[in-house]
Write a protein that holds these residues in place. Sequence first.
Motif, mmCIF file in Angstrom:
data_model
loop_
_atom_site.group_PDB
_atom_site.id
_atom_site.type_symbol
_atom_site.label_atom_id
_atom_site.label_comp_id
_atom_site.label_asym_id
_atom_site.label_seq_id
_atom_site.Cartn_x
_atom_site.Cartn_y
_atom_site.Cartn_z
ATOM 1 N N ALA A 1 0.811 -1.217 0.000
ATOM 2 C CA ALA A 1 0.000 0.000 0.000
ATOM 3 C C ALA A 1 0.843 1.264 0.000
ATOM 4 N N ASP A 2 2.070 1.191 0.547
ATOM 5 C CA ASP A 2 2.903 2.390 0.629
ATOM 6 C C ASP A 2 3.867 2.528 -0.543
ATOM 7 N N ALA A 3 3.717 1.688 -1.566
ATOM 8 C CA ALA A 3 4.636 1.733 -2.701
ATOM 9 C C ALA A 3 4.479 3.040 -3.477
ATOM 10 N N LEU A 4 5.597 3.549 -3.954
ATOM 11 C CA LEU A 4 5.588 4.714 -4.833
ATOM 12 C C LEU A 4 5.361 4.231 -6.262
ATOM 13 N N VAL A 5 4.392 4.802 -6.957
ATOM 14 C CA VAL A 5 4.092 4.420 -8.342
ATOM 15 C C VAL A 5 4.712 5.449 -9.279
ATOM 16 N N TRP B 1 15.208 8.309 -25.295
ATOM 17 C CA TRP B 1 15.167 8.950 -23.987
ATOM 18 C C TRP B 1 14.005 8.376 -23.182
ATOM 19 N N TRP B 2 13.914 8.765 -21.899
ATOM 20 C CA TRP B 2 12.929 8.212 -20.988
ATOM 21 C C TRP B 2 12.058 9.329 -20.421
ATOM 22 N N ASP B 3 10.751 9.173 -20.558
ATOM 23 C CA ASP B 3 9.787 10.091 -19.955
ATOM 24 C C ASP B 3 9.358 9.501 -18.617
ATOM 25 N N VAL B 4 9.527 10.261 -17.536
ATOM 26 C CA VAL B 4 9.270 9.765 -16.182
ATOM 27 C C VAL B 4 8.166 10.609 -15.554
ATOM 28 N N ARG B 5 7.185 9.935 -14.925
ATOM 29 C CA ARG B 5 6.025 10.636 -14.380
ATOM 30 C C ARG B 5 5.746 10.194 -12.943
ATOM 31 N N TYR B 6 5.483 11.177 -12.096
ATOM 32 C CA TYR B 6 5.069 10.961 -10.704
ATOM 33 C C TYR B 6 3.708 11.624 -10.507
ATOM 34 N N ARG B 7 3.074 11.305 -9.414
ATOM 35 C CA ARG B 7 1.856 12.010 -9.013
ATOM 36 C C ARG B 7 2.172 12.850 -7.772
ATOM 37 N N ASP B 8 1.875 14.131 -7.887
ATOM 38 C CA ASP B 8 2.103 15.041 -6.770
ATOM 39 C C ASP B 8 1.140 14.687 -5.638
ATOM 40 N N ASN C 1 14.746 10.967 -18.042
ATOM 41 C CA ASN C 1 16.056 10.311 -18.062
ATOM 42 C C ASN C 1 16.664 10.092 -16.680
ATOM 43 N N GLU C 2 15.928 10.403 -15.643
ATOM 44 C CA GLU C 2 16.431 10.241 -14.291
ATOM 45 C C GLU C 2 15.246 9.911 -13.385
ATOM 46 N N ILE C 3 15.354 8.826 -12.639
ATOM 47 C CA ILE C 3 14.284 8.398 -11.747
ATOM 48 C C ILE C 3 14.782 8.550 -10.317
ATOM 49 N N ARG C 4 14.112 9.372 -9.551
ATOM 50 C CA ARG C 4 14.469 9.545 -8.147
ATOM 51 C C ARG C 4 13.467 8.771 -7.296
ATOM 52 N N ILE C 5 13.984 8.040 -6.327
ATOM 53 C CA ILE C 5 13.137 7.200 -5.484
ATOM 54 C C ILE C 5 13.580 7.336 -4.032
ATOM 55 N N PRO C 6 12.682 7.058 -3.086
ATOM 56 C CA PRO C 6 13.079 7.051 -1.675
ATOM 57 C C PRO C 6 13.722 5.720 -1.307
ATOM 58 N N ALA C 7 14.877 5.768 -0.676
ATOM 59 C CA ALA C 7 15.545 4.539 -0.241
ATOM 60 C C ALA C 7 14.689 3.830 0.808
ATOM 61 N N ASP D 1 10.897 13.502 -0.525
ATOM 62 C CA ASP D 1 9.636 14.246 -0.417
ATOM 63 C C ASP D 1 9.850 15.719 -0.766
ATOM 64 N N ALA D 2 10.948 16.288 -0.299
ATOM 65 C CA ALA D 2 11.246 17.690 -0.614
ATOM 66 C C ALA D 2 11.530 17.857 -2.105
ATOM 67 N N TRP D 3 12.243 16.890 -2.688
ATOM 68 C CA TRP D 3 12.538 16.951 -4.123
ATOM 69 C C TRP D 3 11.262 16.894 -4.939
ATOM 70 N N LEU D 4 10.356 15.969 -4.604
ATOM 71 C CA LEU D 4 9.127 15.827 -5.372
ATOM 72 C C LEU D 4 8.254 17.075 -5.245
#
Length: 305
Positions: free
Chosen positions: A86-90, A99-106, A117-123, A197-200
Amino acid sequence: MGGALQAAGEAARAIETVSWVLIAGGFAIFVGVMLLLWRSLHRRAETVRPRLWVVGGGLVFPGAVLAALYAWQLPMTPAWKPIPSADALVVGVTGHMWWWDVRYRDPATGATVRTANEIRIPAGRPVYLALDSADVIHSFWVPQLAGKIDMLPGRIQHLLLSADRPGTFRGQCAEFCGAQHALMAMHVVAMEPAAFDAWLAAQAQPALPAQDARLEAGRQAFLANRCDACHAVRGVGGDSRLGPDLTHVGSRLYLAAGTLPNTPEARREWIAHVQAVKEGARMPSYERLQGEQLDAIVEWLGALK
């Protein structure tokens, strides 16, 4: 960044374990066959029983080892379509040539946040990737975090991964997808959860207004040369999706899908000589941009953080 055999996630660690065990099993078969060969060469011809050697050394021994290895690795095979917690980041990732198109939900507004081209994730947090392709078959592969999976036009594939420590992990398209396939890399940056979280939250904001006349000149040059016809910069110009989103391009580590470091010199080289750096890329070279106009665009893009 570490080597491909320095696993930094649960999925990659399972693959690493299986790989080393399979290598050991293959080596055991090789050593056994070589010993049998050595023994056969040092025995009198009349004492050799060919059928026993062929059946025992060529079929039974390797077959038993391979069967044992196969049975051992079956429980370690990941699910075909893993179910995230349930806590996974999608994160949505679309492969393009090249190239790579990367999308997050605010999380604050529900709006889509785009980067490239760059995927940032929480460790330490599971990440569920929704992967597809806009043109040909690509393949997503970050060896230190997970196995590879094909990205198919018109179909969404799923990959569950995680990073157990902060760091930067290089990935690569692993399916030949055209002339510049080798220059279609990406970087996964694992961050401390609070830093992520601050980056997003920062990525969800539009580009900052130009802070001085020099940066304003760069913004005006960007628009005057119709760069916004392909590249979106939220808060500036249109909302085109033909090329990578450049809203916060200055905060990225690399340019052109891992081809160049994100430095002023590299940005200048990329804008003026795209086709020399990455021939066939769907962006023309802007040799006509010279002197102060080119420098102003380079400086403005670098300030988009």
